[in-house]
Design an enzyme around this catalytic site. Sequence first.
Site, PDB file in Angstrom:
ATOM      1  N   TYR A 206       9.798  45.053   3.677  1.00 41.82           N
ATOM      2  CA  TYR A 206       9.766  46.315   3.267  1.00 41.82           C
ATOM      3  C   TYR A 206      11.196  46.918   2.918  1.00 41.82           C
ATOM      4  CZ  TYR A 206       9.557  51.356   4.807  1.00 41.82           C
ATOM      5  OH  TYR A 206       9.625  52.664   4.865  1.00 41.82           O
TER       6      TYR A 206
ATOM      7  N   LYS B 105      12.668  48.494  -0.472  1.00 37.36           N
ATOM      8  CA  LYS B 105      13.547  49.862  -0.526  1.00 37.36           C
ATOM      9  C   LYS B 105      14.911  49.711  -1.214  1.00 37.36           C
ATOM     10  CE  LYS B 105      10.289  52.264   1.212  1.00 37.36           C
ATOM     11  NZ  LYS B 105       9.513  53.005   0.278  1.00 37.36           N
TER      12      LYS B 105
ATOM     13  N   ASP C   1      -5.292  59.104  -2.601  1.00 38.97           N
ATOM     14  CA  ASP C   1      -4.976  57.991  -1.818  1.00 38.97           C
ATOM     15  C   ASP C   1      -6.274  56.731  -2.155  1.00 38.97           C
ATOM     16  OD1 ASP C   1      -3.148  57.829   1.085  1.00 38.97           O
ATOM     17  OD2 ASP C   1      -4.545  56.261   0.483  1.00 38.97           O
ATOM     18  N   ILE C   2      -6.057  55.770  -1.601  1.00 41.26           N
ATOM     19  CA  ILE C   2      -7.006  54.553  -1.921  1.00 41.26           C
ATOM     20  C   ILE C   2      -8.252  54.853  -1.149  1.00 41.26           C
ATOM     21  CG2 ILE C   2      -6.058  53.253  -0.087  1.00 41.26           C
ATOM     22  CD1 ILE C   2      -6.711  50.751  -2.223  1.00 41.26           C
TER      23      ILE C   2
ATOM     24  N   GLY D 234      -1.375  59.278   4.383  1.00 41.43           N
ATOM     25  CA  GLY D 234      -0.486  58.970   5.239  1.00 41.43           C
ATOM     26  C   GLY D 234       0.056  59.699   6.100  1.00 41.43           C
TER      27      GLY D 234
HETATM   28  C1  AKB Z   1       8.829  51.999   9.496  1.00 39.21           C
HETATM   29  O1  AKB Z   1       9.410  51.906  10.836  1.00 39.21           O
HETATM   30  O2  AKB Z   1       9.050  51.041   8.849  1.00 39.21           O
HETATM   31  C2  AKB Z   1       9.262  53.227   8.870  1.00 39.21           C
HETATM   32  C3  AKB Z   1      10.490  53.499   8.350  1.00 39.21           C
HETATM   33  C4  AKB Z   1      11.820  53.559   9.168  1.00 39.21           C
HETATM   34  O3  AKB Z   1      10.896  53.503   7.356  1.00 39.21           O
HETATM   35  N1  AKB Z   1       9.056  54.325   9.884  1.00 39.21           N
END
Ligand code: AKB
Length: 319
Positions: A143, A147, A36-37, A13
């Site tokens: 996402y 987190k 990495d994969i 990445g």
């Molecule tokens: C995203 O935009 O998803 C990432 C982040 C802010 O974690 N760059």
Amino acid sequence: MKQTKILLIGAGGQLGSELTQGLWSIYGKDNVIASDIKEATGILQEGRYEKFDVMQRDKLFELIKKNDITQIYHLAALLSATGEKDPRWAWKLNMESLLFVLEAAHELKLYKVYWPSSIAAFGPTTPKTNTPQDTIMDPTTVYGITKLAGELWCEYYFRRYGVDVRSLRYPGLIGYKTPPGGGTTDYAVDIYFKAIREKKYECFLAADTYLPMMYMDDAVKATLDLMEAPAEKVKVRTSYNIGAMSFCPAQVASTIKKFIPDFSISYKPDFRQAIADSWPKSIDDSAARHDWGWQHQFGLEEMTKDILENLQQHPQYLA
Ligand code: AKB
């Protein structure tokens, strides 16, 4: 104390490939295994590499034991925009892989773990300007949910098992050595590639969308500074706010125009606008500055100059 041996997961990445090089310079190529994969590409072919899927828990444990790994940097994840296309898979990949790494760190007695959080862990009712270290966190993307949950898992493993796990809440990270990776802040990566290739860019965020951002060199420095800090200085065991600059697409465009006068930008906001609108505009990172001495180096102008010069001198990055 054993020889430091590092496994970096997600090396393909944007951050991974540059962090691998940062780790080579501290620990030497023999002591860093990038993984990495996908098969290794570019600079990663110059060091030790394992093609490996982090969802294979047994393989992870085997790799750690076989190579006497003492530290893991776990960067593999689906980002905000890509995650929204398959939320169930984003949850599974982001959460299970973190738990595998934390379990391995505990059971195999690793010395340190690094795992990135993000400004995506904040949400619409979080204070937007100078977002504090400790505040409301109500993420709206899957996402962001992973987190926030991941931060709490890291703290849990630290408190319950003494795993020395460290984390940063990255803002948008901007580099030029790998293409954008499916994030909402990635317009600020793509714009430089398009500025050189086509002299124009259609932005998926509105002109005045301010977001916290950081140049990749600073992101690598922040990560290594945190990981090299003595454990007693690392007071936050969820994840540290970390900042460098804050800008909007119109400001990037006018900075690019200083170097490429005929560059033009147009705006066509899509679903990523709502994601960006739910995130902070700027970050209070005084805890990181106070606890382990964080200092950034790059602002928008220096970053833009550096990226454009490098893309012009090394056209292989544009391919
Ligand atoms: C995203 O935009 O998803 C990432 C982040 C802010 O974690 N760059």
